[in-house]
Design a protein around this motif. Structure first.
Motif, short mmCIF file in Angstrom:
data_model
loop_
_atom_site.label_atom_id
_atom_site.label_comp_id
_atom_site.label_asym_id
_atom_site.label_seq_id
_atom_site.Cartn_x
_atom_site.Cartn_y
_atom_site.Cartn_z
N SER A 31 -26.84 -25.23 -34.39
CA SER A 31 -27.77 -25.45 -35.51
C SER A 31 -28.62 -26.70 -35.35
CB SER A 31 -26.99 -25.54 -36.82
OG SER A 31 -26.26 -24.37 -37.05
N ARG A 32 -28.14 -27.68 -34.61
CA ARG A 32 -28.87 -28.96 -34.52
C ARG A 32 -29.49 -29.21 -33.15
NH1 ARG A 32 -27.99 -31.51 -39.27
NH2 ARG A 32 -26.06 -31.03 -40.41
N ASP A 33 -29.60 -28.17 -32.35
CA ASP A 33 -30.21 -28.30 -31.03
C ASP A 33 -31.51 -27.51 -31.02
OD1 ASP A 33 -30.93 -28.07 -28.27
OD2 ASP A 33 -28.87 -28.57 -27.72
N LYS A 34 -32.62 -28.17 -31.30
CA LYS A 34 -33.90 -27.50 -31.45
C LYS A 34 -34.32 -26.77 -30.18
CE LYS A 34 -37.95 -26.84 -33.65
NZ LYS A 34 -38.11 -26.15 -34.92
N GLU A 35 -34.08 -27.38 -29.04
CA GLU A 35 -34.50 -26.76 -27.78
C GLU A 35 -33.76 -25.45 -27.54
OE1 GLU A 35 -34.78 -27.84 -22.99
OE2 GLU A 35 -34.29 -29.41 -24.45
N LEU A 36 -32.45 -25.46 -27.74
CA LEU A 36 -31.68 -24.24 -27.55
C LEU A 36 -32.01 -23.20 -28.61
CD1 LEU A 36 -28.16 -25.54 -26.47
CD2 LEU A 36 -29.85 -24.33 -25.08
N LEU A 37 -32.29 -23.64 -29.83
CA LEU A 37 -32.68 -22.71 -30.89
C LEU A 37 -34.00 -22.02 -30.55
CD1 LEU A 37 -31.74 -24.84 -34.03
CD2 LEU A 37 -30.64 -22.69 -33.34
N ASN A 38 -34.95 -22.77 -30.04
CA ASN A 38 -36.24 -22.17 -29.65
C ASN A 38 -36.04 -21.11 -28.57
OD1 ASN A 38 -37.81 -23.65 -31.43
ND2 ASN A 38 -38.33 -25.23 -29.95
N ALA A 39 -35.24 -21.46 -27.57
CA ALA A 39 -34.98 -20.50 -26.50
C ALA A 39 -34.23 -19.28 -27.02
CB ALA A 39 -34.20 -21.18 -25.37
N GLY A 40 -33.29 -19.53 -27.92
CA GLY A 40 -32.51 -18.43 -28.48
C GLY A 40 -33.36 -17.49 -29.30
N LEU A 41 -34.22 -18.04 -30.14
CA LEU A 41 -35.06 -17.19 -30.99
C LEU A 41 -36.02 -16.36 -30.14
CD1 LEU A 41 -35.87 -16.22 -33.75
CD2 LEU A 41 -37.37 -18.21 -33.98
N ALA A 42 -36.57 -16.95 -29.11
CA ALA A 42 -37.46 -16.20 -28.22
C ALA A 42 -36.72 -15.02 -27.59
CB ALA A 42 -38.02 -17.12 -27.15
N ALA A 43 -35.49 -15.25 -27.16
CA ALA A 43 -34.70 -14.18 -26.55
C ALA A 43 -34.32 -13.12 -27.57
CB ALA A 43 -33.45 -14.77 -25.90
N VAL A 44 -33.97 -13.53 -28.78
CA VAL A 44 -33.63 -12.57 -29.83
C VAL A 44 -34.84 -11.71 -30.19
CG1 VAL A 44 -32.97 -12.34 -32.26
CG2 VAL A 44 -31.71 -13.91 -30.78
N GLU A 45 -36.01 -12.34 -30.27
CA GLU A 45 -37.21 -11.57 -30.58
C GLU A 45 -37.50 -10.55 -29.48
OE1 GLU A 45 -41.91 -12.10 -31.81
OE2 GLU A 45 -40.81 -13.83 -31.03
N GLU A 46 -37.37 -10.96 -28.23
CA GLU A 46 -37.63 -10.04 -27.12
C GLU A 46 -36.65 -8.87 -27.17
OE1 GLU A 46 -37.16 -7.98 -23.50
OE2 GLU A 46 -35.63 -9.40 -24.23
N TRP A 47 -35.37 -9.16 -27.44
CA TRP A 47 -34.36 -8.11 -27.54
C TRP A 47 -34.65 -7.17 -28.70
CZ3 TRP A 47 -30.86 -8.25 -31.83
CH2 TRP A 47 -29.94 -7.19 -31.83
N THR A 48 -35.03 -7.71 -29.85
CA THR A 48 -35.33 -6.88 -31.01
C THR A 48 -36.50 -5.94 -30.73
OG1 THR A 48 -34.55 -8.65 -32.48
CG2 THR A 48 -35.90 -6.93 -33.47
N ARG A 49 -37.53 -6.46 -30.10
CA ARG A 49 -38.68 -5.62 -29.75
C ARG A 49 -38.29 -4.54 -28.72
NH1 ARG A 49 -43.99 -7.66 -30.82
NH2 ARG A 49 -43.93 -9.55 -32.11
N ARG A 50 -37.37 -4.88 -27.85
CA ARG A 50 -36.93 -3.89 -26.86
C ARG A 50 -36.14 -2.77 -27.52
NH1 ARG A 50 -32.46 -4.85 -23.86
NH2 ARG A 50 -32.73 -7.10 -24.18
N ARG A 51 -35.36 -3.10 -28.53
CA ARG A 51 -34.55 -2.09 -29.20
C ARG A 51 -35.34 -1.30 -30.26
NH1 ARG A 51 -30.93 -0.66 -25.79
NH2 ARG A 51 -29.21 -2.12 -25.43
N LEU A 52 -36.31 -1.95 -30.89
CA LEU A 52 -37.02 -1.31 -32.01
C LEU A 52 -38.50 -1.09 -31.75
CD1 LEU A 52 -35.43 -3.27 -35.02
CD2 LEU A 52 -34.83 -0.98 -34.18
N GLY A 53 -39.02 -1.64 -30.68
CA GLY A 53 -40.45 -1.56 -30.44
C GLY A 53 -41.17 -2.66 -31.21
N PRO A 54 -42.49 -2.72 -31.04
CA PRO A 54 -43.24 -3.76 -31.72
C PRO A 54 -43.25 -3.55 -33.23
CG PRO A 54 -44.72 -2.21 -30.65
CD PRO A 54 -43.35 -1.86 -30.20
N PRO A 55 -43.10 -4.62 -34.01
CA PRO A 55 -43.16 -4.48 -35.47
C PRO A 55 -44.59 -4.31 -35.95
CG PRO A 55 -42.92 -6.77 -34.87
CD PRO A 55 -42.87 -6.00 -33.58
N ASP A 56 -44.72 -3.84 -37.19
CA ASP A 56 -46.05 -3.76 -37.80
C ASP A 56 -46.64 -5.15 -38.02
OD1 ASP A 56 -46.38 -1.08 -37.88
OD2 ASP A 56 -46.56 -0.91 -40.06
#
Length: 389
Positions: A31-56
């Motif tokens: 929760s307190r590591d901004k650099e790792l959080l940024n990298a994590g969110l980018a990876a989660v977004e890429e995974w979500t788009r891969r599983r669900l496609g691009p959002p509206d």
């Protein structure tokens, strides 16, 4: 709608879901590591788009020193929108994964830092929507909100959660379920985080102790009063968890502090606690107490709309062949913010397992398809009518 088709498809997809869970757990997101959080969110977004496609629609919100937030809107076939809340941060510091890697035991338990709280819930949320789409079943629009500051009280994401929950049929919180039976969480306690500081007068403990006013002694006196503020009959607990003060053993302490955690089940208790803390005075008038901090989350008290939402979840679980229980818990979540505004919310829709914030943290993989089907069925039910107003 065939709930059993949903569950069957989820069981077929369980190896893929387990692979997804591994990938998310192996993203360290303290929760307190901004650099790792940024990298994590980018990876989660890429995974979500891969599983669900691009959002509206997609919008990222800056979290300042805290984790950024991501809002993804996926279209539905029904004229309703449901908000799903998932946090991607964990309590585990960087490096934990090297000594505690993700693993699956022979009896089907998946363990690793953050697996239960709450990366499995995030996997189930995405796959619930994916299953509805794969089977071309009626579904609402889904507003998926990912935040990276939940474990530290959601200081940046709270206003976004309150705003995004305003115009939806319901808010579903994918935090872990409770207990071995996976009870849903219909009530949570509110949380207050305070610090009590005492300033005294320093002096030599041997040569002229009478000239000093010990902040440590004064704080020790106040701690007993603070602890006595707990009220079991009202569901209020008070814990003094950290104490520090003084400089050396031969010095009358000039400064001392303690951290106070307060949990309340009833909103009215907040005013009583506030008044009591504001009135703290050491018996030695030369010592002065100061209270800082405040209420991090209001209690989650289920209103009529949330009760109807739980009943709907119960009916879906019954159709799937099991009984959905409910419970009230002492921990808080982002669902507290929604409930305090009188809006329908249901929590505990995530993983079945144990060990949140502990080294025995794990999820039961055999329950993942069932819980994913429950979530998918509840999404569909929320879209078919407006029963929670």
């Amino acid at each position: 709608m065939s709930l059993h088709r949903l569950e069957s498809l989820a069981r077929t997809a369980l190896p893929e879901m387990t692979d997804d869970l591994r990938a998310l757990v192996e993203l360290e997101t303290p929760s307190r590591d901004k650099e790792l959080l940024n990298a994590g969110l980018a990876a989660v977004e890429e995974w979500t788009r891969r599983r669900l496609g691009p959002p509206d629609a997609s919008r990222r919100y800056e979290g300042g020193p805290h984790g950024d937030m991501l809002e993804l809107l996926y279209p539905g076939t029904l004229p309703a929108t449901v908000l799903m809340l998932c946090h991607y941060d964990t309590v585990w510091p960087a490096g934990t994964l090297s000594e505690w890697p993700f693993r699956v035991t022979d009896d089907g338990l998946a363990s690793g830092p953050g697996v239960f709280d709450m990366k499995c819930g995030l996997v189930q949320a995405v796959w619930a929507l994916r299953l509805l789409r794969e089977l071309d079943l009626p579904r609402p629009a889904v507003r998926l909100f990912l935040n990276g500051d939940e474990e530290i009280g959601s200081p940046a994401s709270r206003p976004h959660i309150e705003r995004l929950s305003e115009d939806v049929t319901a808010t579903l919180v994918c935090e872990a379920a409770a207990g071995s039976e996976g009870a849903l969480k219909t009530a949570r306690k509110g949380v207050g985080m305070f610090e009590v500081t005492v300033d005294g007068v320093e002096a030599h403990a041997g040569l002229d102790p009478e000239r000093g006013a010990s902040a440590v002694h004064a704080l020790a006196e106040l701690v007993t009063r603070i602890a006595a503020l707990g009220s079991p009959e009202h569901g209020t607990t008070v814990n003094v968890g950290v104490i520090s003060g003084g400089t050396q053993g031969n010095v009358v302490a000039g400064h001392a502090r303690c951290a106070v955690d307060v949990r309340i089940a009833e909103p009215a208790e907040a005013a009583r606690i506030d008044a009591a803390l504001a009135g703290l005075r050491p018996s030695d008038p030369r010592a002065e107490a100061t209270v800082t901090g405040g209420w991090n989350r209001p209690p989650m008290v289920p209103g009529p709309a949330s009760r109807l939402l739980f009943k709907q979840a119960q009916a879906i679980a019954a159709d799937l062949g099991w009984t959905a229980g409910e419970t009230a818990v002492g921990g808080a979540s982002d669902g507290n913010f929604v409930a305090a505004l009188g809006r329908p919310v249901l929590d505990g829709l995530g993983a079945v397992g144990d060990g949140a914030h502990a080294r025995h943290e794990h999820v039961r993989l055999d329950q993942v398809p069932t819980r994913t089907a429950l979530l998918a069925g509840l999404l569909a039910a929320c879209g078919m009518a407006q029963p929670y107003e």
